[in-house]
Write a protein that holds these residues in place. Structure first.
Motif, short mmCIF file in Angstrom:
data_model
loop_
_atom_site.label_atom_id
_atom_site.label_comp_id
_atom_site.label_asym_id
_atom_site.label_seq_id
_atom_site.Cartn_x
_atom_site.Cartn_y
_atom_site.Cartn_z
N GLU A 1 0.86 -1.19 0.00
CA GLU A 1 0.00 0.00 0.00
C GLU A 1 0.90 1.23 0.00
O GLU A 1 1.80 1.34 0.83
N GLY B 1 -2.20 6.35 -2.08
CA GLY B 1 -3.50 5.70 -2.14
C GLY B 1 -3.56 4.55 -3.13
O GLY B 1 -4.56 3.85 -3.21
N ARG B 2 -2.49 4.35 -3.88
CA ARG B 2 -2.45 3.24 -4.83
C ARG B 2 -1.73 2.06 -4.20
O ARG B 2 -1.16 2.16 -3.13
N THR B 3 -1.72 0.93 -4.90
CA THR B 3 -1.12 -0.30 -4.40
C THR B 3 -0.27 -0.92 -5.49
O THR B 3 -0.68 -0.97 -6.66
N SER C 1 0.65 -4.42 -6.51
CA SER C 1 0.22 -5.78 -6.17
C SER C 1 1.40 -6.73 -6.08
O SER C 1 1.35 -7.72 -5.35
N ASP D 1 7.17 5.10 1.55
CA ASP D 1 7.00 3.92 0.71
C ASP D 1 8.32 3.16 0.58
O ASP D 1 8.36 1.93 0.67
#
Length: 170
Positions: free
Chosen positions: A32, A36-38, A40, A140
């Motif tokens: 995450e 706000g994006r991920t 995968s 991040d």
């Protein structure tokens, strides 16, 4: 018959970590991101120098600056003319002594040197990320470094060191 090592080979110097090979770890657990994006799945390219001790208490993380990468010390081949970007500080008997410390240096997500970034294939679409690659933050990168530490069996870094953007991560 193997050729003798030339005495003036920089990678064979007493204070060099020598010849090193980058490694790639693939992560299938979603990450995450602060935007706000991920992601995968993703890959991290990294190098290590020295030996991790039995209780994994001697690990040092090296964080690169904005235009940096994972190759912080040693040489990638016998023909390499330039060592890693922080070779003067990392190696046997140097400030970050690889006789004492297990040193980890990785290429941040979004970088151009092997870790997942804009040139990588988006596993969700099968196409290169290109300009759709998510905005990355220091948090991040630190979260991805923590996951790398987990895989390497490191629960706590003995030190985290970096200059410029790497200092922000530290």
């Amino acid at each position: 018959m193997p050729q003798p090592i030339p005495q003036d080979a920089p990678w064979a110097a007493e204070d060099s970590v020598g010849l090193v090979e980058p490694r790639t770890l693939s992560f299938d657990t979603a990450l995450e991101l602060e935007c706000g994006r991920t992601l995968s799945s993703y890959e991290l390219v990294y190098e290590t120098y020295g030996t991790l001790n039995d209780d994994a208490s001697n690990a040092v993380l090296i964080c690169h600056a904005l235009s940096g990468h994972h190759h912080a010390a040693g040489y990638h081949s016998e023909d390499d003319k330039r060592p890693g970007w922080w070779d003067t500080c990392i190696g046997p008997g140097k400030v970050i002594d690889t006789n004492r410390f297990f040193v980890v240096s990785l290429n941040n997500l979004g970088g151009c040197h092997g870790s997942t970034g804009p040139a990588s294939i988006n596993s969700d679409t099968g196409q290169p990320w290109g300009p759709d690659f998510p905005m990355m933050t220091v948090k991040d990168w630190v979260n991805s470094q923590a996951r790398l530490a987990d895989v390497l069996g490191i629960s706590r870094w003995a030190a985290v060191i970096g200059g410029s953007m790497g200092g922000m991560q530290a």
